[in-house]
Design a protein around this motif. Sequence first.
Motif, PDB file in Angstrom:
ATOM      1  N   GLU A   1     -39.346 -21.556  20.015  1.00  0.00           N
ATOM      2  CA  GLU A   1     -39.723 -21.201  18.653  1.00  0.00           C
ATOM      3  C   GLU A   1     -40.720 -22.227  18.131  1.00  0.00           C
TER       4      GLU A   1
ATOM      5  N   LYS B   1     -44.614 -19.389   8.933  1.00  0.00           N
ATOM      6  CA  LYS B   1     -43.988 -18.339   9.749  1.00  0.00           C
ATOM      7  C   LYS B   1     -43.421 -18.952  11.022  1.00  0.00           C
TER       8      LYS B   1
ATOM      9  N   GLN C   1     -42.649 -18.261  15.017  1.00  0.00           N
ATOM     10  CA  GLN C   1     -42.990 -17.434  16.171  1.00  0.00           C
ATOM     11  C   GLN C   1     -41.987 -17.675  17.299  1.00  0.00           C
ATOM     12  N   GLN C   2     -41.532 -16.594  17.906  1.00  0.00           N
ATOM     13  CA  GLN C   2     -40.717 -16.694  19.119  1.00  0.00           C
ATOM     14  C   GLN C   2     -41.656 -16.471  20.307  1.00  0.00           C
TER      15      GLN C   2
ATOM     16  N   ILE D   1     -46.493 -14.154  22.592  1.00  0.00           N
ATOM     17  CA  ILE D   1     -45.746 -14.071  21.329  1.00  0.00           C
ATOM     18  C   ILE D   1     -44.812 -12.871  21.414  1.00  0.00           C
TER      19      ILE D   1
ATOM     20  N   GLU E   1     -42.589 -12.631  15.539  1.00  0.00           N
ATOM     21  CA  GLU E   1     -42.887 -13.616  14.499  1.00  0.00           C
ATOM     22  C   GLU E   1     -42.366 -13.129  13.159  1.00  0.00           C
ATOM     23  N   GLN E   2     -41.938 -14.091  12.358  1.00  0.00           N
ATOM     24  CA  GLN E   2     -41.325 -13.766  11.069  1.00  0.00           C
ATOM     25  C   GLN E   2     -41.887 -14.701  10.007  1.00  0.00           C
TER      26      GLN E   2
END
Length: 343
Positions: free
Chosen positions: A162, A195, A197-198, A213, A216-217
């Motif tokens: 993350e 934000k 990102q995973q 990616i 993402e949140q």
Amino acid sequence: MEGRSLPKLGWKDWVCQHSKLIIILGVIVLSLVILVGYAWAGKKVTLQVDRQVIEVKTKAATVEKFLQEHQVELAKGDEVTPGLETKITRDMVITVHRAKSITLIADGKEERIVTTRDNVEELLQEKGLSLGALDLVEPGLTTPLSSGMTVKITRVEKKIEEKEIVIPFNTERREDKNLEKGKTRVIKEGKNGKKIQQLEVTYIDGKVGETIILNEQVIAEPVAAIVAYGTKKTSGTIQTSRGEITYSRKLTMRATAYSPEDPSLKKYGGKTATGIKAARGVAAVDPAVIPLGTRLYVNGYGFALAADTGGAIKGNKIDLCFDTLSEARKFGTRTVTVYMLER
């Protein structure tokens, strides 16, 4: 009865009487004949030298004599199974593994080794090197080894990670007719967003290779800044030795002085940043504040042209040129009013 002679036995009677002995002697002779025949014919042996296999018969007593008999020369490091002193037996398999010089690259190290292993997989087992599910090996595991070959292991690993990313805020510009032209005023401060990102990160030999990616949140939206810019003209007039002049802008600045006589400026050959000769009437400015080519009037100095720059001349600073070093030193450092003249 006395003096009576024994009857003579015929050959048939003798054979009958000694038949068991004759059979035993026959078996013994036959066995000897068979053994001698086998010994004379030789023993069957399978010889394997690296990947070449042949079947031969030999009368050699030991493995060493057998190899000499078949002109198999051993080099330093070669491996023979079974050992050279082992006695030859029927249907024996004799294996000769030739020593090979291999370059092995793995885990950040390069090593030159000598091995008798047959293929890449056996070499890795010999060196105690295991492969992960994604690791790559060149050439492939089943590739036969040969002298001069390079075997390389590339470690490949994938991780889910993350990462926090800053979302820069935008700036909204608004016209302000009451604000002097060239000036700005912050109406609202901007704020960066954020934000998460995973990521799927592929590491190749410990270094980042590919990043994907996955998701993402946004956890904080950015807030735009609002900045007003002035459009109001500030023209005016001032009285000078040459009469009344009109200016478009008035600045309060920190002034310093310089001269082309300064030894530290000799390397510039007396030229300014715009290519004209450095002399009285030339001013060094920050082009972000006063554009080059702007005509100026400076209180306590006179008329000047913004035609030079300097590493230390940033913001509201101006450096005024004098013909002599003594004049520049006499001027020193002071606060002045600078008028940007109408073109």
